[in-house]
Design an enzyme around this catalytic site. Structure first.
Site, PDB file in Angstrom:
ATOM      1  N   ARG A  42       0.848  -1.191   0.000  1.00 10.08           N
ATOM      2  CA  ARG A  42       0.000   0.000   0.000  1.00 10.08           C
ATOM      3  C   ARG A  42       0.887   1.246   0.000  1.00 10.08           C
ATOM      4  NH1 ARG A  42      -3.680  -2.248  -1.833  1.00 10.08           N
ATOM      5  NH2 ARG A  42      -5.775  -2.580  -0.999  1.00 10.08           N
TER       6      ARG A  42
ATOM      7  N   HIS B  47      -1.346   0.409  -9.836  1.00 14.11           N
ATOM      8  CA  HIS B  47      -1.981  -0.492  -8.869  1.00 14.11           C
ATOM      9  C   HIS B  47      -2.534  -1.734  -9.594  1.00 14.11           C
ATOM     10  CE1 HIS B  47      -4.080  -0.689  -4.716  1.00 14.11           C
ATOM     11  NE2 HIS B  47      -3.978  -1.897  -5.245  1.00 14.11           N
TER      12      HIS B  47
HETATM   13  P1  NAP Z   1      -1.878 -10.895   4.869  1.00 12.26           P
HETATM   14  O1  NAP Z   1      -1.905 -12.344   4.540  1.00 12.26           O
HETATM   15  O2  NAP Z   1      -2.844 -10.371   5.871  1.00 12.26           O
HETATM   16  O3  NAP Z   1      -0.381 -10.562   5.358  1.00 12.26           O
HETATM   17  C1  NAP Z   1      -0.002  -9.336   5.874  1.00 12.26           C
HETATM   18  C2  NAP Z   1       1.439  -9.436   6.345  1.00 12.26           C
HETATM   19  O4  NAP Z   1       1.871  -8.145   6.790  1.00 12.26           O
HETATM   20  C3  NAP Z   1       1.591 -10.384   7.546  1.00 12.26           C
HETATM   21  O5  NAP Z   1       2.791 -11.121   7.443  1.00 12.26           O
HETATM   22  C4  NAP Z   1       1.678  -9.420   8.730  1.00 12.26           C
HETATM   23  O6  NAP Z   1       2.400  -9.892   9.846  1.00 12.26           O
HETATM   24  C5  NAP Z   1       2.431  -8.264   8.099  1.00 12.26           C
HETATM   25  N1  NAP Z   1       2.216  -7.026   8.857  1.00 12.26           N
HETATM   26  C6  NAP Z   1       1.059  -6.341   9.042  1.00 12.26           C
HETATM   27  N2  NAP Z   1       1.266  -5.257   9.808  1.00 12.26           N
HETATM   28  C7  NAP Z   1       2.587  -5.264  10.113  1.00 12.26           C
HETATM   29  C8  NAP Z   1       3.415  -4.419  10.895  1.00 12.26           C
HETATM   30  N3  NAP Z   1       2.928  -3.341  11.511  1.00 12.26           N
HETATM   31  N4  NAP Z   1       4.723  -4.744  11.005  1.00 12.26           N
HETATM   32  C9  NAP Z   1       5.235  -5.830  10.388  1.00 12.26           C
HETATM   33  N5  NAP Z   1       4.497  -6.684   9.634  1.00 12.26           N
HETATM   34  C10 NAP Z   1       3.190  -6.395   9.502  1.00 12.26           C
HETATM   35  O7  NAP Z   1      -2.070 -10.004   3.580  1.00 12.26           O
HETATM   36  P2  NAP Z   1      -1.773 -10.396   2.053  1.00 12.26           P
HETATM   37  O8  NAP Z   1      -2.919 -11.157   1.503  1.00 12.26           O
HETATM   38  O9  NAP Z   1      -0.409 -10.976   1.967  1.00 12.26           O
HETATM   39  O10 NAP Z   1      -1.802  -8.931   1.378  1.00 12.26           O
HETATM   40  C11 NAP Z   1      -0.915  -7.929   1.839  1.00 12.26           C
HETATM   41  C12 NAP Z   1      -1.298  -6.593   1.270  1.00 12.26           C
HETATM   42  O11 NAP Z   1      -0.954  -6.524  -0.105  1.00 12.26           O
HETATM   43  C13 NAP Z   1      -2.788  -6.279   1.280  1.00 12.26           C
HETATM   44  O12 NAP Z   1      -3.201  -5.827   2.555  1.00 12.26           O
HETATM   45  C14 NAP Z   1      -2.899  -5.201   0.229  1.00 12.26           C
HETATM   46  O13 NAP Z   1      -2.752  -3.940   0.832  1.00 12.26           O
HETATM   47  C15 NAP Z   1      -1.713  -5.473  -0.683  1.00 12.26           C
HETATM   48  N6  NAP Z   1      -2.143  -5.851  -2.041  1.00 12.26           N
HETATM   49  C16 NAP Z   1      -1.813  -5.068  -3.096  1.00 12.26           C
HETATM   50  C17 NAP Z   1      -2.216  -5.430  -4.374  1.00 12.26           C
HETATM   51  C18 NAP Z   1      -1.818  -4.634  -5.583  1.00 12.26           C
HETATM   52  O14 NAP Z   1      -2.347  -4.878  -6.664  1.00 12.26           O
HETATM   53  N7  NAP Z   1      -0.889  -3.715  -5.458  1.00 12.26           N
HETATM   54  C19 NAP Z   1      -2.970  -6.590  -4.570  1.00 12.26           C
HETATM   55  C20 NAP Z   1      -3.282  -7.368  -3.483  1.00 12.26           C
HETATM   56  C21 NAP Z   1      -2.863  -6.990  -2.215  1.00 12.26           C
HETATM   57  P3  NAP Z   1       1.900 -11.201  10.654  1.00 12.26           P
HETATM   58  O15 NAP Z   1       2.180 -12.359   9.724  1.00 12.26           O
HETATM   59  O16 NAP Z   1       2.754 -11.237  11.847  1.00 12.26           O
HETATM   60  O17 NAP Z   1       0.439 -11.017  10.920  1.00 12.26           O
END
Ligand code: NAP
Length: 309
Positions: A224, A272
């Site tokens: 993000r 994006h």
């Molecule tokens: P997810 O499975 O919920 O994983 C989030 C990861 O971030 C987890 O490992 C979490 O740690 C870590 N995290 C969250 N807050 C943190 C902090 N303050 N300090 C350190 N680590 C932190 O999410 P996901 O499915 O992988 O997706 C991640 C993000 O990618 C989405 O939220 C979205 O914003 C982004 N995204 C972007 C696109 C695009 O097209 N650009 C597409 C899809 C998603 P823990 O494992 O310890 O909980």
């Protein structure tokens, strides 16, 4: 009772086709034709106009169409007791890994340089470090970050990851929490963020933390746009401390026409689009949760509203 779909990139008919195969008795409604709002039990969306969510008295859950749930969480009209179901989409990680590999390899193997050389018909091999000597740091080790880390490890890069809670991953050095951020950044010649947009991740890459990266580090952001203090990144690139950045997400989207990133020679902008998951690859979690809701069972894959992801 009905499921209301406010489609994102994939049209509503794709969601209906995929869900109806498993739940032929379910009634579908497509935004903005909501019908009687009292009958809507489930909504698929990643955002709604102001006031909208508050008008469905029997809503059992909202299923997000996107992996990022920041917009849903920021909606003051979504009742606190209505759960948000994470988007679990098998295609999303694959498309994200492909985009990240393109950026990482493009920088490491100097694709831009060969484009310039071709234009001048120059045949010249430029040395590059073996991948196991290139420190890659993945911020966020969840569904997407974990897949990205494993994919880059498979290409023999020296991969580390950073998350909120401590983890162990085969062949990947895992760091966790604010205390270990400095050590993690210090070994990240290429840093890739797949973090969600939360209060804690806002401006996490700022003047102080960018200074912790090795000189000449490269930044890839597909999590993000809240992550990066954009002025600090421009300063770091202009000073040469940061070699460049491939950015798919921004503080303001669409990226404003007068934003310096558009013309900065060290920045690659994409709109994006790094990852996408078609409806047919993401219905499993929705079908399962409709089944659970009907059976009175606890829902699965619920967003942690406190943590913000
Ligand atoms: P997810 O499975 O919920 O994983 C989030 C990861 O971030 C987890 O490992 C979490 O740690 C870590 N995290 C969250 N807050 C943190 C902090 N303050 N300090 C350190 N680590 C932190 O999410 P996901 O499915 O992988 O997706 C991640 C993000 O990618 C989405 O939220 C979205 O914003 C982004 N995204 C972007 C696109 C695009 O097209 N650009 C597409 C899809 C998603 P823990 O494992 O310890 O909980």
């Amino acid at each position: 009772m009905a499921l209301l779909i406010k489609a994102g990139r994939d049209p509503a008919e794709n969601w209906i086709k995929a869900i109806a195969a498993d739940l032929p008795d379910l009634e579908f409604r497509v935004w903005p034709d909501t019908g009687d709002r009292d009958e809507v039990e489930f909504i698929i969306a990643n955002r709604m106009p102001p006031g909208e969510f508050a008008s469905y008295p029997n809503l059992k859950f909202v299923a997000s169409t996107s992996a990022g749930v920041d917009r849903l969480l920021a909606d003051p009209d979504l009742p606190a007791d209505v759960p948000i179901i994470r988007s679990v989409n098998t295609q999303r990680a694959a498309t994200m890994c492909a985009w990240v590999c393109y950026q990482v390899i493009g920088h490491h193997r100097r694709f831009a340089r060969y484009g310039e050389q071709q234009a001048k018909q120059i045949w010249e091999f430029v040395h590059y470090a073996p991948p196991d000597e290139v420190g890659i740091g993945i911020m966020g080790l969840g569904t997407l970050g974990g897949a990205v880390a494993r994919t880059l490890k498979g290409l023999m890069y020296d991969v580390a990851g950073w998350s909120r809670s401590a983890k162990t991953m085969d062949g990947i050095k895992c760091f966790a929490g604010a205390d270990q951020l400095g050590a993690f950044l210090g070994r990240s010649e290429i840093v890739v963020s797949v973090l969600p947009g939360t209060a804690e991740t806002t401006d996490l890459l700022n003047r102080e933390t960018l200074a912790k990266l090795p000189a000449g580090a490269y930044i890839v952001n597909c999590g993000r746009g809240n992550l990066i203090d954009e002025d600090a990144l421009i300063e770091a690139m202009d000073s040469g401390h940061v070699a460049g950045a491939a950015l798919d997400v921004f503080k303001t989207e669409p990226l404003p026409k007068d934003h310096p990133f558009w013309t900065h020679p060290k920045v690659l902008v994409s709109p994006h689009y790094s990852s996408n998951g078609g409806a047919k690859h993401g219905v499993g979690v929705i079908v399962e949760n409709i089944r659970r809701a009907r059976a009175g069972e606890p829902l699965a894959e619920m967003v942690d509203k406190q943590a913000g992801y």
